[in-house]
Write an enzyme that holds these catalytic residues in place. Sequence first.
Site, PDB file in Angstrom:
ATOM      1  N   GLU B  29       0.837  -1.191   0.000  1.00 11.85           N
ATOM      2  CA  GLU B  29       0.000   0.000   0.000  1.00 11.85           C
ATOM      3  C   GLU B  29       0.875   1.245   0.000  1.00 11.85           C
ATOM      4  OE1 GLU B  29      -2.279  -0.864   3.501  1.00 11.85           O
ATOM      5  OE2 GLU B  29      -3.053  -2.693   2.575  1.00 11.85           O
ATOM      6  N   GLU B  70      -5.131  -6.845   2.015  1.00 17.15           N
ATOM      7  CA  GLU B  70      -3.952  -7.668   2.310  1.00 17.15           C
ATOM      8  C   GLU B  70      -4.154  -9.104   1.865  1.00 17.15           C
ATOM      9  OE1 GLU B  70      -5.296  -5.517   4.394  1.00 17.15           O
ATOM     10  OE2 GLU B  70      -3.694  -4.111   4.895  1.00 17.15           O
ATOM     11  N   PHE B  93       1.101  -2.760   8.781  1.00 21.01           N
ATOM     12  CA  PHE B  93       1.263  -3.020  10.221  1.00 21.01           C
ATOM     13  C   PHE B  93       1.018  -4.508  10.459  1.00 21.01           C
ATOM     14  CE2 PHE B  93       0.228   1.469  10.070  1.00 21.01           C
ATOM     15  CZ  PHE B  93       1.120   2.019  10.972  1.00 21.01           C
ATOM     16  N   ASP B  95      -0.263  -5.875  12.740  1.00 23.71           N
ATOM     17  CA  ASP B  95      -1.596  -6.030  13.328  1.00 23.71           C
ATOM     18  C   ASP B  95      -2.636  -6.457  12.274  1.00 23.71           C
ATOM     19  OD1 ASP B  95      -1.109  -4.115  16.054  1.00 23.71           O
ATOM     20  OD2 ASP B  95       0.081  -3.646  14.277  1.00 23.71           O
ATOM     21  N   PHE B  96      -2.330  -6.179  10.990  1.00 21.83           N
ATOM     22  CA  PHE B  96      -3.297  -6.503   9.932  1.00 21.83           C
ATOM     23  C   PHE B  96      -3.145  -7.934   9.420  1.00 21.83           C
ATOM     24  CE2 PHE B  96      -2.816  -1.763   8.536  1.00 21.83           C
ATOM     25  CZ  PHE B  96      -3.354  -1.358   9.746  1.00 21.83           C
ATOM     26  N   HIS B 139      -2.306  -0.930  16.157  1.00 13.61           N
ATOM     27  CA  HIS B 139      -1.131  -0.615  15.328  1.00 13.61           C
ATOM     28  C   HIS B 139       0.149  -0.702  16.146  1.00 13.61           C
ATOM     29  CE1 HIS B 139      -4.558   1.460  13.447  1.00 13.61           C
ATOM     30  NE2 HIS B 139      -3.940   1.267  12.301  1.00 13.61           N
TER      31      HIS B 139
END
Lengths: 371, 335
Positions: B29, B70, B93, B95-96, B139
């Site tokens: 991204e 993602e 991140f 976290d994703f 995040h």
Amino acid sequence: MMGRIEPIVMPKWGLAMTEGTVVGWEAGEGDRVDQGQDILEIETTKITNVFEAPAGGTLRRQVVHEGDTVPVGALLGVLADDEVSDEEIDSFVSGFVVEADDGEAAGEGAPEPRKAEAGGRTLRYLEMGAGEGTPVLLVHGFGADLNAWMFVQPTLAEGRRTVALDLPGHGGSQKDVGAGTPESMADTLSAFMDEVGLERAHVVAHSLGGAVALALASAKPDRVSGLTLIAPAGLGDEINHEFITGFIEAGRRKEMKPVLGLLVADPSLVSRDMIEDVLKAKRIDGAEEALRTVAAANFAGGRQAVLLRDALAGLSCPVEIAWGEADRILPASHAEGLPEAVRVRRMADVGHMPHMEAAGEVTRLILAGLE
Amino acid sequence: MAKKSYRQAINDAIRQEMLADPRVVVMGEDNAGGIEAPGEDDAWGGVLGVTKGLMPEFGRERVLDTPISESAFIGAAAGAAATGLRPVAELMFVDFMGVCFDQIFNQAGKFRYMFGGKAVTPLVVRTMYGAGFRAASQHSQCLYPIFTHVPGLKVVLPSSPYEAKGLMIQAIRDDDPVIFLEHKVMYDDEEDVPDESYTIPFGEANLTREGDDVTVVAFGRMVGLANAAADALEKDGISCTVVDPRTTSPLDTDTILECVEETGRLVIVDEASPRCNMATDISALVAQEAFGALKAPVRMVSPPHTPVPFAPELEDAYIPSQAKIETAIRGVMAH
């Protein structure tokens, strides 16, 4: 002789050193010391070594004490004759100003390595000092780089130009080593001397660098005013095969530690940072292949391929050779049976790295050779 | 050799590998974001600018912008790796990871095994992790223990700019999927980094300090804090070995065990949540393999088992600090 008051200051050993720690004093306040005598031990992140008295006199004051860390150039202690009063010593200590590193620029102070193009290759080199004295060119050995001269170059640089370079394939120089023979590297060396404007120099060279220096002096006698060779290659056929192959193969810290231990009489000198520096150099793309090429050209099958005793016999410039009796890479017996004119200094309890293990003695030898 | 930041070191590594190997492509991204924007044709280079400069140099064919999906682009990267490219994909991140974990652990991580060793998957997933960025609980996580748990993945936690460059080049040249975790608080850290390409092997721990009393194993950003704690305690006569494993998978268990055998005391510093993290894993290893060498119970320095707080005071209190590491080291010395 010394001035009335002689400061002892934190030395700069190598490019990365910004501060050092006093491990301990070997001379007490009030002791008489001779120039060159070990007076204190200093530790940096890279190495621990003894520091020698810069002059003779009485150690009047220990300014920095055991365990203290101070910047390069800071006052560690004061040498003076006995008739100098304590008041004078006090005012010297309180008025002492840390000088910028001699040389190139104010601020950061320390000279930085530079790059030059020579013989189609980019070579890294470190220049220090200026003056009327005979210029000195410093050439390291197999697997090393210009930092090998960290204890020697700053003193030599007082009064003359000194240039230490990284041989092809080593340190920050290009990894292409060509044939990798002493002759081919000597060609690169003379091209390098052209490039940096060194018409003629006293060449100080270690191990494999010694063979390169002999090849240079033999092929281009007008470029070399004299030689100081430290445990040079090319004077006999034995070499420690275990060291050469171990140095090339070792990729891990644990494998490298015993290999580097072979270099010095006292393996406890090999620090974590020294090992890491060697591994860092070897990790660069092409570095290991360069070492393999050089080893194959010079030390194939565990024997030295290039013998330069005849070249040495044919030289007209003054030659001095230093060798550690405890050398486990190239035996000190290679210093035997050399031409009369060659002065040989053998050093007890010193291994393959006299310029690091006995830096003061080697520096004095080089300075004597320059006169 | 010049000083380079952690960010520049990673950029350097990707750029040099792109120059050396046309199969290396970058996607993520905003990696080539800025399309149609007025002014110079340049990209954001990802959310914190790590890949900046690559799009103008290598073009949009090799630096791909992806939608905010993602599951799609990590899957595309895994497929591209299986069919001959060497993609470096940015999972912004860590976290994703939840939305694309099937692509990572059921697909990329399994190819070599399920195809009888005949398939290689030279995929690098770059991702940011870690607290201290005031980026709240979605995040700021570490999550590397989850990747470490999955066989078939290699997991890298560079602790400095020098480490980041050498480990990234190794990651790109590696034939297995590599999860490369960049601590977002470290991007502006600087140190001497060689201009040349170099690789640091996976599975070989680095000793950043060497001492006799306590072994401190630390990961990623925690290595610097552990070094600072070790330097501070040195003045009080406590000498520490600090082990930076560099990769959690493979893990250099030999070095960890050797250091524990030498010192007899162990502190593990892990920024990941305390249950089933690297600290518990290494504790178990040492309990099984080096119990007899221990002079004191193992101590772990990890955050509490909560989401990363958003309030700055709470976030600071949450993250393992130099002071907490020093307390733990003094604690094992008291035995």
